[in-house]
Design a protein around this motif. Structure first.
Motif, PDB file in Angstrom:
ATOM      1  N   ARG A   8      36.628  20.223  83.633  1.00 25.40           N
ATOM      2  CA  ARG A   8      37.012  19.395  84.782  1.00 25.40           C
ATOM      3  C   ARG A   8      35.752  18.864  85.480  1.00 25.40           C
ATOM      4  NH1 ARG A   8      40.774  22.336  86.310  1.00 25.40           N
ATOM      5  NH2 ARG A   8      39.599  23.838  87.538  1.00 25.40           N
ATOM      6  N   SER A   9      34.738  19.716  85.622  1.00 28.12           N
ATOM      7  CA  SER A   9      33.475  19.276  86.224  1.00 28.12           C
ATOM      8  C   SER A   9      32.788  18.218  85.370  1.00 28.12           C
ATOM      9  CB  SER A   9      32.528  20.468  86.427  1.00 28.12           C
ATOM     10  OG  SER A   9      33.051  21.364  87.373  1.00 28.12           O
ATOM     11  N   CYS A  10      32.866  18.379  84.050  1.00 28.38           N
ATOM     12  CA  CYS A  10      32.306  17.366  83.141  1.00 28.38           C
ATOM     13  C   CYS A  10      32.989  16.021  83.360  1.00 28.38           C
ATOM     14  CB  CYS A  10      32.488  17.788  81.688  1.00 28.38           C
ATOM     15  SG  CYS A  10      31.411  19.109  81.128  1.00 28.38           S
ATOM     16  N   GLN A  11      34.321  16.043  83.469  1.00 30.20           N
ATOM     17  CA  GLN A  11      35.067  14.804  83.679  1.00 30.20           C
ATOM     18  C   GLN A  11      34.704  14.179  85.023  1.00 30.20           C
ATOM     19  OE1 GLN A  11      37.144  13.222  81.300  1.00 30.20           O
ATOM     20  NE2 GLN A  11      36.646  11.617  82.783  1.00 30.20           N
ATOM     21  N   GLU A  12      34.531  15.007  86.044  1.00 29.11           N
ATOM     22  CA  GLU A  12      34.112  14.498  87.354  1.00 29.11           C
ATOM     23  C   GLU A  12      32.748  13.818  87.257  1.00 29.11           C
ATOM     24  OE1 GLU A  12      34.212  17.865  89.964  1.00 29.11           O
ATOM     25  OE2 GLU A  12      36.400  18.021  89.869  1.00 29.11           O
ATOM     26  N   ALA A  13      31.861  14.382  86.461  1.00 32.58           N
ATOM     27  CA  ALA A  13      30.536  13.797  86.284  1.00 32.58           C
ATOM     28  C   ALA A  13      30.630  12.432  85.598  1.00 32.58           C
ATOM     29  CB  ALA A  13      29.642  14.742  85.479  1.00 32.58           C
TER      30      ALA A  13
END
Length: 133
Positions: free
Chosen positions: A77-82
């Motif tokens: 999820r953090s990767c997608q936010e990035a």
């Protein structure tokens, strides 16, 4: 590398620790053909890391996030936010408009302790076509 070189107590602090670590590693391992920019102003903000190879017209934008916990789902999820941040803030703007870059890769990286996940934005990968006018 994270297992060997990252101190868990220090790394659990903030994103800048991972940013500095990755910038140092990339700086030591990139060739003369590749230029590295750390925190350059780009688009509507400041991207974390940009790698550029003028010889073959390829660039990579890396946006780093510290995950909320060590679960893989949280890290992804953090990767997608990035990746979303790269696209929303148009970190590729200067590469597309001012540079001669035909291919731009966008990576979201998420860290937690000694864990790392990386997401390549396939939808955001751009093979740019230059038209002659």
């Amino acid at each position: 590398m994270l297992q060997k070189f990252i101190n868990y107590r220090v790394s659990s602090g903030n994103e800048s620790y991972y940013h500095d670590f990755l910038t140092d590693i990339l700086g030591l391992t990139t060739s003369r053909d590749i230029s590295l920019q750390s925190n350059p102003e780009s688009g509507n903000g400041f991207s974390d890391i940009i790698l550029m190879n003028e010889d073959n017209g390829t660039a990579a934008i890396l946006e780093l996030k510290k995950s909320t916990d060590g679960k893989r789902s949280s890290q992804l999820r953090s990767c997608q936010e990035a990746v979303d941040q790269i696209n929303e803030k148009q970190y590729d703007y200067h590469l597309r408009h001012d540079g001669d870059y035909n291919t731009i890769f966008k990576f979201g990286l998420s860290f937690w302790g000694k864990k790392c996940e990386i997401l390549l934005d396939e939808s955001g990968r751009q093979e740019l076509q230059h038209s002659e006018n």
